[in-house]
Design an enzyme around this catalytic site. Structure first.
Site, PDB file in Angstrom:
ATOM      1  N   CYS A   1       0.832  -1.199   0.000  1.00  0.00           N
ATOM      2  CA  CYS A   1       0.000   0.000   0.000  1.00  0.00           C
ATOM      3  C   CYS A   1       0.870   1.254   0.000  1.00  0.00           C
ATOM      4  O   CYS A   1       0.609   2.212  -0.745  1.00  0.00           O
ATOM      5  CB  CYS A   1      -0.932   0.000   1.206  1.00  0.00           C
ATOM      6  SG  CYS A   1      -2.017   1.441   1.300  1.00  0.00           S
TER       7      CYS A   1
ATOM      8  N   CYS B   1      -6.439  -2.229   6.155  1.00  0.00           N
ATOM      9  CA  CYS B   1      -7.418  -1.146   6.015  1.00  0.00           C
ATOM     10  C   CYS B   1      -8.733  -1.549   5.375  1.00  0.00           C
ATOM     11  O   CYS B   1      -9.774  -1.038   5.747  1.00  0.00           O
ATOM     12  CB  CYS B   1      -6.794   0.020   5.263  1.00  0.00           C
ATOM     13  SG  CYS B   1      -5.552  -0.419   4.056  1.00  0.00           S
TER      14      CYS B   1
END
Length: 365
Positions: free
Chosen positions: A104, A199
Site C-alpha cells: 500500500c 485497512c
C-alpha cells in the site's frame, strides 16, 4: 485542479485519512507556513464487507474545513485492488505470508498519490506515518521516536527520489504528544480511536476474508515427529508462528500451546510445535534466509562490512530486532545471517537497520 507554485510557499498535499495522525500532520504543516492541500485517498473494499470509508472521508473533510485548507478526493480503487488486495490473495494462494501495508505504501501512498500530487504542482506529499526523514548527503529514513508506533518497517521500499518529496510531520513525536496537539488545534477528530488491522478488512478476520477467494480444504496437523495430532481448514491460511485457528485432538492436560513451525502446501499439512524456537520444522527455522526484490535506501554494506559489521533486522511489524550480518548476493538478493535460529515465512518483509536508520529490506524468497 492545478496548483500554481509561483509563490515562495511550498505546496504540500497531505494524505488525510480521517484519523488523528494525518490531521495533526496537516495542522503542523500549515502552522509551519506551507500551503497545505488535504487529500482523501479512496481505496478498494470487497462488496461483502461493510465499509466505513465515507465516514472517514467526512472526518477528513471536517478537518480540512477546520484548518481552512482545500480538500480533494483521489480515487485509487483500481491501483489498490491490483497492487494490494489481489497481491495479498495471490501470495496466500501460494502459501506465502505477504505484507499488504508495505505494498500500500509503495504502490498507493508513495506511488500513485505522490505521482498525482507532483503532477498537480505539489512540492511534497505528507502522511501521518511515525517515521523520520533526515536530509544529509543523501536522504536517511529513520525510526519514529515513539517505539510503540514506529512505522519505518512498512517503508523499506522507498527510494532516494521519493524521500526527497516526502514529509513525515509527526515522526519526531510520541503518540501522547500528537493527541495533545490535536486537542490544542481543536481538531474535530482529537478524541478519535486509532484504526487497526488491514485497512479494507475493518472488523473482519483475515482468514474469513481470504475464504471468499481461496477454497477451504481440511488437512492434517502433525507434530515434529510427523505424527497426526489434529486438523485445520487450509494450510494456506496460516503463517509460521501462529498458535490459533487449528484444532489439536491429541493433547494431554500438561501440554502447552502449539505453534505453526512448518507448512507443506502441496500435501496441505501443518507442522506444529510447543517449542518453536528450537524447532526443526520444514520451513525457515534457520540462521540464514535469502531476500529477493531488495531495495537499499542507503548504500548497501560493502564487502568489508559484510564480515565485520552487525546490523539489526525486523521480520514482522513490532517484532523483535534481531542481530545479524548482511551478505549482499547477486541478482538483487541479500542474505541476512543471524546468530540464532529464527522462524520466518516466505513472503514476509525483512527490514535491515543500522541502529535507527533503515538501510533497506527485501522479501523472504
Amino acid at each position: 485542479m492545478k496548483i500554481s507554485n509561483g509563490m515562495k510557499k511550498k505546496v504540500v498535499f497531505v494524505g488525510l485519512s480521517g484519523g488523528v495522525d494525518s490531521s495533526v500532520s496537516a495542522a503542523l504543516l500549515k502552522k509551519a507556513g506551507y500551503e497545505v492541500v488535504g487529500v482523501f485517498m479512496k481505496t478498494w473494499h470487497p462488496d461483502f464487507l461493510e465499509c466505513n470509508e465515507e465516514v472517514e472521508r467526512l472526518d477528513a473533510m471536517r478537518v480540512a474545513a477546520h484548518l481552512d485548507i482545500p480538500f480533494l478526493t483521489f480515487d485509487f480503487e483500481k491501483e489498490y485492488k491490483k497492487h494490494v488486495a489481489d497481491y495479498m490473495i495471490s501470495e496466500y494462494k501460494l502459501g506465502r505470508t505477504p505484507n499488504p501495508d508495505v505494498m500500500c505504501n509503495r504502490e498507493v501512498k508513495f506511488g500513485a498519490f505522490l505521482k498525482k500530487a507532483l503532477s498537480m504542482g505539489a512540492d511534497y506529499v505528507a502522511t501521518g506515518h511515525y517515521a523520520q526523514i533526515f536530509q544529509m548527503e543523501s536522504a536517511k529514513l529513520l525510526k519514529g521516536v515513539d517505539p510503540s508506533k514506529d512505522q519505518s518497517y512498512f517503508l523499506w521500499t522507498l527510494t532516494q527520489k521519493e524521500l526527497l518529496k516526502i514529509l513525515f510531520p509527526v515522526g519526531h513525536l510520541k503518540k501522547s504528544q500528537v493527541r495533545a496537539l490535536a486537542k490544542k488545534f481543536k481538531l474535530p477528530v482529537a478524541e478519535k480511536r486509532d484504526s487497526q488491522g488491514v485497512c479494507f478488512l475493518g472488523d473482519v478476520d483475515l482468514k474469513e476474508f481470504l475464504k471468499h477467494y481461496i477454497k477451504s480444504k481440511k488437512g492434517k496437523v502433525v507434530n515434529e515427529k510427523r505424527e497426526e495430532i489434529g486438523h485445520h481448514d487450509g494450510a494456506v491460511f496460516f503463517t509460521l508462528g501462529e498458535r490459533h485457528g487449528f484444532v489439536i485432538t491429541k493433547k494431554s492436560p500438561i501440554d502447552g500451546p502449539y505453534y505453526v513451525v512448518g507448512k507443506d502446501i502441496k500435501k496441505n499439512i501443518l507442522i506444529v510445535s510447543q517449542n518453536p524456537k528450537s524447532s526443526d520444522g520444514l520451513i525457515r527455522a534457520n540462521r540464514g534466509i535469502v531476500l529477493k526484490d531488495v531495495n537499499w535506501i542507503s548504500d548497501p554494506p560493502d564487502s568489508k562490512q559484510q564480515k565485520a559489521k552487525t546490523y539489526s533486522c525486523q521480520i514482522r511489524y513490532h517484532g523483535e530486532f534481531l542481530a545479524c550480518k548482511v551478505k549482499v548476493l547477486k541478482s538483487n538478493k541479500t542474505e541476512p545471517i543471524f546468530d540464532k535460529p529464527i522462524l520466518a515465512a516466505p513472503g514476509q518483509s525483512v527490514v535491515i537497520y543500522d541502529k535507527d536508520i533503515v538501510i533497506g529490506g527485501g522479501v523472504i524468497s
